[in-house]
Design an enzyme around this catalytic site. Structure first.
Site, PDB file in Angstrom:
ATOM      1  N   CYS A  11      -7.224  -2.357   2.772  1.00  0.00           N
ATOM      2  CA  CYS A  11      -6.621  -3.337   3.956  1.00  0.00           C
ATOM      3  C   CYS A  11      -5.836  -2.872   4.325  1.00  0.00           C
ATOM      4  CB  CYS A  11      -7.077  -4.725   3.068  1.00  0.00           C
ATOM      5  SG  CYS A  11      -5.169  -5.161   2.096  1.00  0.00           S
ATOM      6  N   CYS A  88      -9.792  -4.608   6.478  1.00  0.00           N
ATOM      7  CA  CYS A  88      -9.335  -5.077   7.598  1.00  0.00           C
ATOM      8  C   CYS A  88     -10.251  -4.663   8.899  1.00  0.00           C
ATOM      9  CB  CYS A  88      -7.982  -4.252   7.675  1.00  0.00           C
ATOM     10  SG  CYS A  88      -8.199  -2.222   6.878  1.00  0.00           S
ATOM     11  N   CYS A  93      -7.948   1.570  11.304  1.00  0.00           N
ATOM     12  CA  CYS A  93      -7.839   2.750  10.315  1.00  0.00           C
ATOM     13  C   CYS A  93      -7.904   4.158  10.773  1.00  0.00           C
ATOM     14  CB  CYS A  93      -9.943   2.542   9.147  1.00  0.00           C
ATOM     15  SG  CYS A  93      -9.489   1.160   8.120  1.00  0.00           S
TER      16      CYS A  93
END
Length: 138
Positions: A11, A88, A93
């Site tokens: 996350c 997330c 990322c």
């Protein structure tokens, strides 16, 4: 020889969602096969422990996360996991996360600064998703 899958929950900061998922998975499987990390490199320095409300709502589930700390995602963590669950925004990322052959995206609201009641709802959603994941893995 342990053949259970090694899961990595990711996350934003690793002080909420991914830690809850890790806790649920490890409790449900009576293992330590899940780990978690965050994509924000500043979080481990800012948060020595998880958010107190996260600890509280997980204690309500008989899962103690009080000794957990935030971890920043590394390429080695990705490589050592059998399955990666991203909680997330995908676009936030690092690219190496999606080089893993088994990535699942879960749309779960970031609980940071939300009410304890809303955090409980998010916790319950995570529990349900982890349970569903276990049904696929086992």
């Amino acid at each position: 020889m342990n053949t259970d899958p090694k899961l990595l929950f990711i996350c934003h900061g690793n002080v909420g969602r991914s830690q809850m998922a890790e806790g649920f998975y490890n409790q449900m499987t009576d293992s330590n096969d899940a780990s978690s990390a965050g994509i924000d490199p500043s979080t481990p320095a800012l948060w020595k422990r998880l958010h107190p409300n996260v600890i509280q709502v997980m204690r309500e589930e008989r899962i103690d996360l009080s000794s957990k700390s935030a971890k920043y995602i590394t390429e080695e963590m990705i490589k050592s996991a059998d399955k990666v669950i991203v909680m997330c925004k995908k676009e936030d990322c690092p690219d190496f996360v999606f080089k893993h052959p088994s990535v699942t995206l879960w749309e779960i609201e970031d609980p940071f600064n939300l009410s304890i009641e809303r955090l409980r709802e998010i916790r319950d959603d995570i529990r349900t998703k982890v349970y569903g994941l276990m049904r696929v893995c086992y």
